[in-house]
Design a protein around this motif. Sequence first.
Motif, PDB file in Angstrom:
ATOM      1  N   SER A  15     -10.179   5.221  -5.584  1.00 31.32           N
ATOM      2  CA  SER A  15     -11.194   4.172  -5.547  1.00 31.32           C
ATOM      3  C   SER A  15     -10.656   2.770  -5.808  1.00 31.32           C
ATOM      4  O   SER A  15     -11.314   1.799  -5.444  1.00 31.32           O
ATOM      5  N   ARG A  16      -9.506   2.646  -6.420  1.00 34.44           N
ATOM      6  CA  ARG A  16      -9.033   1.289  -6.734  1.00 34.44           C
ATOM      7  C   ARG A  16      -8.738   0.519  -5.464  1.00 34.44           C
ATOM      8  O   ARG A  16      -8.086   1.018  -4.540  1.00 34.44           O
ATOM      9  N   THR A  17      -9.226  -0.708  -5.421  1.00 34.92           N
ATOM     10  CA  THR A  17      -9.107  -1.504  -4.201  1.00 34.92           C
ATOM     11  C   THR A  17      -7.656  -1.860  -3.887  1.00 34.92           C
ATOM     12  O   THR A  17      -7.285  -1.938  -2.704  1.00 34.92           O
ATOM     13  N   ASP A  18      -6.829  -2.071  -4.899  1.00 32.49           N
ATOM     14  CA  ASP A  18      -5.440  -2.415  -4.613  1.00 32.49           C
ATOM     15  C   ASP A  18      -4.707  -1.252  -3.952  1.00 32.49           C
ATOM     16  O   ASP A  18      -3.865  -1.459  -3.067  1.00 32.49           O
ATOM     17  N   VAL A  19      -5.052  -0.021  -4.354  1.00 29.70           N
ATOM     18  CA  VAL A  19      -4.440   1.150  -3.718  1.00 29.70           C
ATOM     19  C   VAL A  19      -4.941   1.290  -2.280  1.00 29.70           C
ATOM     20  O   VAL A  19      -4.171   1.606  -1.360  1.00 29.70           O
ATOM     21  N   GLN A  20      -6.233   1.064  -2.076  1.00 28.60           N
ATOM     22  CA  GLN A  20      -6.787   1.154  -0.723  1.00 28.60           C
ATOM     23  C   GLN A  20      -6.165   0.117   0.204  1.00 28.60           C
ATOM     24  O   GLN A  20      -5.842   0.411   1.363  1.00 28.60           O
ATOM     25  N   VAL A  21      -5.985  -1.100  -0.295  1.00 24.99           N
ATOM     26  CA  VAL A  21      -5.348  -2.148   0.521  1.00 24.99           C
ATOM     27  C   VAL A  21      -3.909  -1.760   0.865  1.00 24.99           C
ATOM     28  O   VAL A  21      -3.455  -1.944   2.006  1.00 24.99           O
ATOM     29  N   ALA A  22      -3.186  -1.215  -0.094  1.00 23.10           N
ATOM     30  CA  ALA A  22      -1.799  -0.809   0.160  1.00 23.10           C
ATOM     31  C   ALA A  22      -1.738   0.296   1.221  1.00 23.10           C
ATOM     32  O   ALA A  22      -0.846   0.285   2.081  1.00 23.10           O
ATOM     33  N   ARG A  23      -2.667   1.231   1.173  1.00 21.30           N
ATOM     34  CA  ARG A  23      -2.666   2.307   2.172  1.00 21.30           C
ATOM     35  C   ARG A  23      -3.030   1.776   3.553  1.00 21.30           C
ATOM     36  O   ARG A  23      -2.453   2.208   4.568  1.00 21.30           O
ATOM     37  N   LYS A  24      -3.973   0.852   3.632  1.00 19.15           N
ATOM     38  CA  LYS A  24      -4.312   0.254   4.928  1.00 19.15           C
ATOM     39  C   LYS A  24      -3.127  -0.534   5.493  1.00 19.15           C
ATOM     40  O   LYS A  24      -2.868  -0.492   6.708  1.00 19.15           O
ATOM     41  N   ASN A  25      -2.425  -1.221   4.641  1.00 18.49           N
ATOM     42  CA  ASN A  25      -1.235  -1.944   5.103  1.00 18.49           C
ATOM     43  C   ASN A  25      -0.172  -0.982   5.623  1.00 18.49           C
ATOM     44  O   ASN A  25       0.522  -1.279   6.609  1.00 18.49           O
ATOM     45  N   LEU A  26      -0.048   0.174   4.971  1.00 23.31           N
ATOM     46  CA  LEU A  26       0.909   1.170   5.434  1.00 23.31           C
ATOM     47  C   LEU A  26       0.485   1.738   6.789  1.00 23.31           C
ATOM     48  O   LEU A  26       1.330   1.972   7.663  1.00 23.31           O
ATOM     49  N   GLU A  27      -0.800   1.982   6.986  1.00 23.42           N
ATOM     50  CA  GLU A  27      -1.278   2.465   8.289  1.00 23.42           C
ATOM     51  C   GLU A  27      -1.001   1.431   9.383  1.00 23.42           C
ATOM     52  O   GLU A  27      -0.595   1.792  10.498  1.00 23.42           O
TER      53      GLU A  27
ATOM     54  N   ALA B 207      10.322  -3.268  12.132  1.00 28.31           N
ATOM     55  CA  ALA B 207       9.086  -2.523  11.857  1.00 28.31           C
ATOM     56  C   ALA B 207       9.355  -1.311  10.981  1.00 28.31           C
ATOM     57  O   ALA B 207       8.567  -0.985  10.082  1.00 28.31           O
ATOM     58  N   ARG B 208      10.465  -0.614  11.237  1.00 29.66           N
ATOM     59  CA  ARG B 208      10.803   0.547  10.422  1.00 29.66           C
ATOM     60  C   ARG B 208      11.100   0.131   8.980  1.00 29.66           C
ATOM     61  O   ARG B 208      10.672   0.800   8.018  1.00 29.66           O
ATOM     62  N   LEU B 209      11.818  -0.970   8.804  1.00 27.52           N
ATOM     63  CA  LEU B 209      12.124  -1.454   7.458  1.00 27.52           C
ATOM     64  C   LEU B 209      10.850  -1.897   6.728  1.00 27.52           C
ATOM     65  O   LEU B 209      10.681  -1.606   5.533  1.00 27.52           O
ATOM     66  N   ALA B 210       9.945  -2.565   7.461  1.00 28.27           N
ATOM     67  CA  ALA B 210       8.688  -2.991   6.832  1.00 28.27           C
ATOM     68  C   ALA B 210       7.870  -1.787   6.375  1.00 28.27           C
ATOM     69  O   ALA B 210       7.272  -1.806   5.292  1.00 28.27           O
ATOM     70  N   LYS B 211       7.849  -0.726   7.175  1.00 26.93           N
ATOM     71  CA  LYS B 211       7.108   0.463   6.776  1.00 26.93           C
ATOM     72  C   LYS B 211       7.735   1.116   5.554  1.00 26.93           C
ATOM     73  O   LYS B 211       7.024   1.548   4.632  1.00 26.93           O
ATOM     74  N   GLU B 212       9.054   1.198   5.511  1.00 30.22           N
ATOM     75  CA  GLU B 212       9.725   1.793   4.349  1.00 30.22           C
ATOM     76  C   GLU B 212       9.434   0.983   3.085  1.00 30.22           C
ATOM     77  O   GLU B 212       9.228   1.549   2.008  1.00 30.22           O
ATOM     78  N   GLN B 213       9.416  -0.339   3.218  1.00 29.75           N
ATOM     79  CA  GLN B 213       9.115  -1.172   2.063  1.00 29.75           C
ATOM     80  C   GLN B 213       7.693  -0.944   1.559  1.00 29.75           C
ATOM     81  O   GLN B 213       7.452  -0.863   0.352  1.00 29.75           O
ATOM     82  N   LEU B 214       6.746  -0.827   2.493  1.00 31.79           N
ATOM     83  CA  LEU B 214       5.367  -0.576   2.096  1.00 31.79           C
ATOM     84  C   LEU B 214       5.200   0.800   1.473  1.00 31.79           C
ATOM     85  O   LEU B 214       4.409   0.985   0.546  1.00 31.79           O
ATOM     86  N   GLU B 215       5.945   1.788   1.984  1.00 28.68           N
ATOM     87  CA  GLU B 215       5.887   3.123   1.383  1.00 28.68           C
ATOM     88  C   GLU B 215       6.401   3.082  -0.058  1.00 28.68           C
ATOM     89  O   GLU B 215       5.813   3.694  -0.954  1.00 28.68           O
ATOM     90  N   THR B 216       7.497   2.348  -0.266  1.00 31.73           N
ATOM     91  CA  THR B 216       8.033   2.224  -1.621  1.00 31.73           C
ATOM     92  C   THR B 216       7.055   1.494  -2.531  1.00 31.73           C
ATOM     93  O   THR B 216       6.840   1.892  -3.686  1.00 31.73           O
ATOM     94  N   SER B 217       6.442   0.425  -2.015  1.00 28.04           N
ATOM     95  CA  SER B 217       5.466  -0.323  -2.812  1.00 28.04           C
ATOM     96  C   SER B 217       4.264   0.540  -3.169  1.00 28.04           C
ATOM     97  O   SER B 217       3.741   0.479  -4.289  1.00 28.04           O
ATOM     98  N   LEU B 218       3.813   1.360  -2.208  1.00 28.20           N
ATOM     99  CA  LEU B 218       2.674   2.229  -2.482  1.00 28.20           C
ATOM    100  C   LEU B 218       3.005   3.266  -3.547  1.00 28.20           C
ATOM    101  O   LEU B 218       2.201   3.520  -4.455  1.00 28.20           O
ATOM    102  N   ARG B 219       4.177   3.860  -3.450  1.00 30.41           N
ATOM    103  CA  ARG B 219       4.578   4.843  -4.473  1.00 30.41           C
ATOM    104  C   ARG B 219       4.681   4.179  -5.847  1.00 30.41           C
ATOM    105  O   ARG B 219       4.252   4.759  -6.858  1.00 30.41           O
ATOM    106  N   ARG B 220       5.244   2.978  -5.884  1.00 28.96           N
ATOM    107  CA  ARG B 220       5.345   2.275  -7.169  1.00 28.96           C
ATOM    108  C   ARG B 220       3.965   1.920  -7.708  1.00 28.96           C
ATOM    109  O   ARG B 220       3.709   2.029  -8.908  1.00 28.96           O
TER     110      ARG B 220
END
Length: 289
Positions: A98-110, A197-210
């Motif tokens: 439910s946290r909005t920051d997590v939802q935003v991070a997941r949308k950015n990853l998509e 694009a691949r590097l940007a996705k990896e960075q977002l995945e790392t940010s989401l996990r963190r």
Amino acid sequence: GKSLALAQKLLDENQIKVRVGTMAPLDVVQAQSEVAGREEGVIVAENQLREAEDTLKRSISPGNEPGMWDLRIVPTDRPSADPYPVDVEEATQKALKSRTDVQVARKNLERADIDLRYAKSQTLPQLDLVGSYGGSGIGGTQIIRDGFGGPIIETIPGGYGDATSQVFGRDFPNWRIGFNLSYPILNRSAKAANAQARLAKEQLETSLRRLEMNVVSEVRTAARAVETNLKRVQTSRAARTLQEQRLDAEQKKFAAGMSTNFFVTQAQRDLANAQVNEVRALADYRKSQ
């Protein structure tokens, strides 16, 4: 306020003892000093209370209404310290969902995943299916000659409408269909875009996990705060009860001439500190909930 009342009571008792001759007038000075110090504490506390009221008014008032600032906020209920069960696992899953920051991070990853797939497609050969369909027609006056380049022997009237009727009537259709294959040579720009694009996705995945780790840590910290502050309420309440008993004992000893102003005022201060600690622990417990 309670601490000031205790100090004033001690001062009154000392003044009575001075009048009956069982205490020297000099001994009253300490009680008077204690009353003055606690009066100052009451003044400071009242100012802090007014500031807290103004802060609350700014939070709940929709507009800057003049009458709002003159209102006094008087609590009618005392906060309770009932046990509050905390399901850490459920709270963690709720926060991750439910946290909005997590939802935003997941949308950015998509979005980054879509960008990566698009960039990857730009590095592949391209095969296009092409086709066209149309019609043709002729119009105007038709001239008939006697042989090639001979004299005109007949004319057939006509006009622009003949051409359009032949087109829409599909008298002379023509169509074309085919495939167009293109293969990029080197295509360095598309490969670079794909790598970015691949590097940007990896960075977002790392940010989401963190971020998810931080969320779990924050939930666990909040849950521990609830348990810790409940224990603080219980221990501070016990300490306040013991300080009340100690003050009562000192007052009885003082009345019997077995204690002094110093020990009584010290017991009063310790009781006031214990009461403040209990209220602070109770407030922290409610906030942690």
